[in-house]
Design a protein around this motif. Structure first.
Motif, short mmCIF file in Angstrom:
data_model
loop_
_atom_site.label_atom_id
_atom_site.label_comp_id
_atom_site.label_asym_id
_atom_site.label_seq_id
_atom_site.Cartn_x
_atom_site.Cartn_y
_atom_site.Cartn_z
N ARG A 41 0.83 -1.20 0.00
CA ARG A 41 0.00 0.00 0.00
C ARG A 41 0.87 1.25 0.00
NH1 ARG A 41 -4.74 -1.28 4.48
NH2 ARG A 41 -5.63 -3.10 3.39
N MET A 42 0.33 2.27 -0.66
CA MET A 42 1.02 3.56 -0.66
C MET A 42 1.02 4.15 0.74
SD MET A 42 0.10 5.87 -3.97
CE MET A 42 1.02 5.72 -5.47
N SER A 43 2.15 4.66 1.12
CA SER A 43 2.21 5.34 2.41
C SER A 43 1.43 6.64 2.34
CB SER A 43 3.67 5.61 2.80
OG SER A 43 4.25 6.52 1.89
N SER A 44 0.98 7.07 3.48
CA SER A 44 0.21 8.32 3.52
C SER A 44 1.05 9.49 3.05
CB SER A 44 -0.29 8.56 4.95
OG SER A 44 0.79 8.61 5.86
N ARG A 45 2.35 9.44 3.31
CA ARG A 45 3.22 10.53 2.87
C ARG A 45 3.30 10.58 1.34
NH1 ARG A 45 9.02 10.83 5.62
NH2 ARG A 45 7.60 11.13 7.39
N ARG A 46 3.41 9.39 0.70
CA ARG A 46 3.49 9.35 -0.76
C ARG A 46 2.17 9.79 -1.39
NH1 ARG A 46 5.40 4.04 -4.27
NH2 ARG A 46 5.57 5.12 -6.29
N VAL A 47 1.06 9.38 -0.80
CA VAL A 47 -0.25 9.82 -1.31
C VAL A 47 -0.37 11.34 -1.21
CG1 VAL A 47 -2.73 9.75 -0.90
CG2 VAL A 47 -1.40 7.65 -0.79
N SER A 103 -0.45 16.58 -3.68
CA SER A 103 0.09 17.94 -3.74
C SER A 103 0.55 18.29 -5.16
CB SER A 103 1.26 18.09 -2.76
OG SER A 103 0.84 17.85 -1.44
N ARG A 124 2.07 13.45 -1.23
CA ARG A 124 2.97 14.06 -2.21
C ARG A 124 2.35 14.06 -3.60
NH1 ARG A 124 7.23 11.64 -0.70
NH2 ARG A 124 7.21 9.91 -2.19
N HIS A 125 1.73 12.95 -3.98
CA HIS A 125 1.07 12.87 -5.29
C HIS A 125 -0.10 13.84 -5.37
CE1 HIS A 125 3.67 9.61 -6.04
NE2 HIS A 125 2.89 8.92 -6.89
#
Length: 342
Positions: A10-16, A21, A18-19
């Motif tokens: 699963r995508m980390s919340s930080r990566r989500v 943004s 960033r995308h």
């Protein structure tokens, strides 16, 4: 034995975040571009003027061995003096003929209605302008756009002078906002854009002068009224590829209808001969060193630019198309795909 495929990470919340943004930033940038369309078009016009001034300065530097700044000042003064001299010689006559032309258009429209039939002509107008505007109003709009273009040239000239005085400063500013690994590539692309637009503008200027002189001479020979105004309109609209000549011929045809007899065919013949010589001889000869764009691509590109940016964007559709083609060629075809063009 468990044959279920392994679960995808699963995508980390930080990566989500960033995308998300990045997507929001792109949407905000597009909204800002849309809101600032007039400013961006004026900036692009000033950039074209700066490219012209820089080209003149380079020629003077090469011929007279002058410093670039001094050559730029002389080039700007020469261009201003040329525009001022033309205005003094022909400005009053041009204004008078433009007023005469606007007064002749209703008579030409009336004659056209009698020849074609009012109902048939209105049907054609509705098909070409479903929003309710007529061909007559479109032609009046062409004259108005040309008049507004003449007044906007002063602002573009002033902005171009400021841009041309310190090109390295603005180029350095572009490098500062880019990642370091992109700086050299950005310099190459900017240089290619500048040289291609300079060649395109030089060729377009030669073509416009030829069209203006040719239309003026031909209309003088056949005795058409307002030949100078029609020639200036034809020359300026010659800056718009493909559809510009058609737009320029519309007021000329209406003026020809007011002359009576077979004069209309003489006027049409003048436009046809001049545009054919320009399109098949002059333009290919002066444009052989610039980017080659298929006519169909140019036409649909102009329609798209006009729909997005309006009439002013349409007038700048030619150089905008050249800019987009160079960017696609340098950044996508050569850069991302690694292909070479023959």
């Amino acid at each position: 034995m468990d044959r279920r495929p392994p679960a995808r990470p699963r995508m980390s919340s930080r990566r989500v975040a960033r995308h998300a943004s990045a997507v929001i930033a792109i949407l905000v940038a597009l909204a800002a571009v849309w809101a600032l369309k007039p400013v961006l078009l004026l900036l692009f016009s000033a950039t074209l003027v700066a490219i012209i001034l820089d080209g003149v300065a380079r020629k003077l530097t090469k011929l007279l061995h002058l410093p670039h700044g001094f050559a730029l000042a002389i080039g700007a003064l020469l261009i201003v003096a040329l525009i001022g001299g033309i205005s003094l010689l022909f400005g009053r006559e041009l204004v008078n003929q433009l007023n005469q032309l606007i007064g002749l258009i209703p008579g030409g429209w009336h004659d056209l209605s009698e020849r074609v039939g009012e109902q048939r002509l209105n049907g054609i107008a509705e098909k070409l302008a479903p929003s309710g505007s007529s061909i007559f109003s479109i032609i009046q709009g062409i004259v108005t756009v040309v008049a507004n273009l003449l007044s906007a040239l002063l602002l573009a000239l002033l902005g171009g002078i400021f841009l041309a005085t310190q090109p390295r400063t603005y180029r350095k500013g572009i490098r500062l906002v880019l990642p370091q690994r992109w700086e050299d590539r950005a310099d190459d692309v900017l240089g290619e854009i500048g040289s291609t637009l300079r060649a395109w503008l030089r060729g377009q200027l030669v073509s416009m002068v030829f069209v203006g002189v040719g239309i003026f001479t031909g209309l003088m020979i056949v005795g058409a009224p307002s030949p100078l105004a029609l020639a200036v309109i034809a020359a300026l609209l010659g800056f718009v590829p493909v559809i510009g000549p058609l737009m320029a011929a519309a007021p000329g045809v209406l003026v020809g209808l007011t002359m009576g007899g077979d004069a209309i065919w003489q006027v049409i013949l003048v436009y046809f001969i001049v545009q054919q010589i320009d399109g098949n001889l002059v333009n290919p000869m002066v444009m052989r060193h610039t980017v080659k764009i298929p006519p169909a691509v140019t036409m649909f590109s102009l329609f798209a630019i006009g729909a997005i940016l309006g009439s002013t964007g349409l007038l700048l559709g030619g150089p905008i198309t050249v800019l987009v083609v160079v960017l696609v060629r340098e950044l996508w075809i050569k850069g991302a795909l690694g292909k070479t063009l023959d």
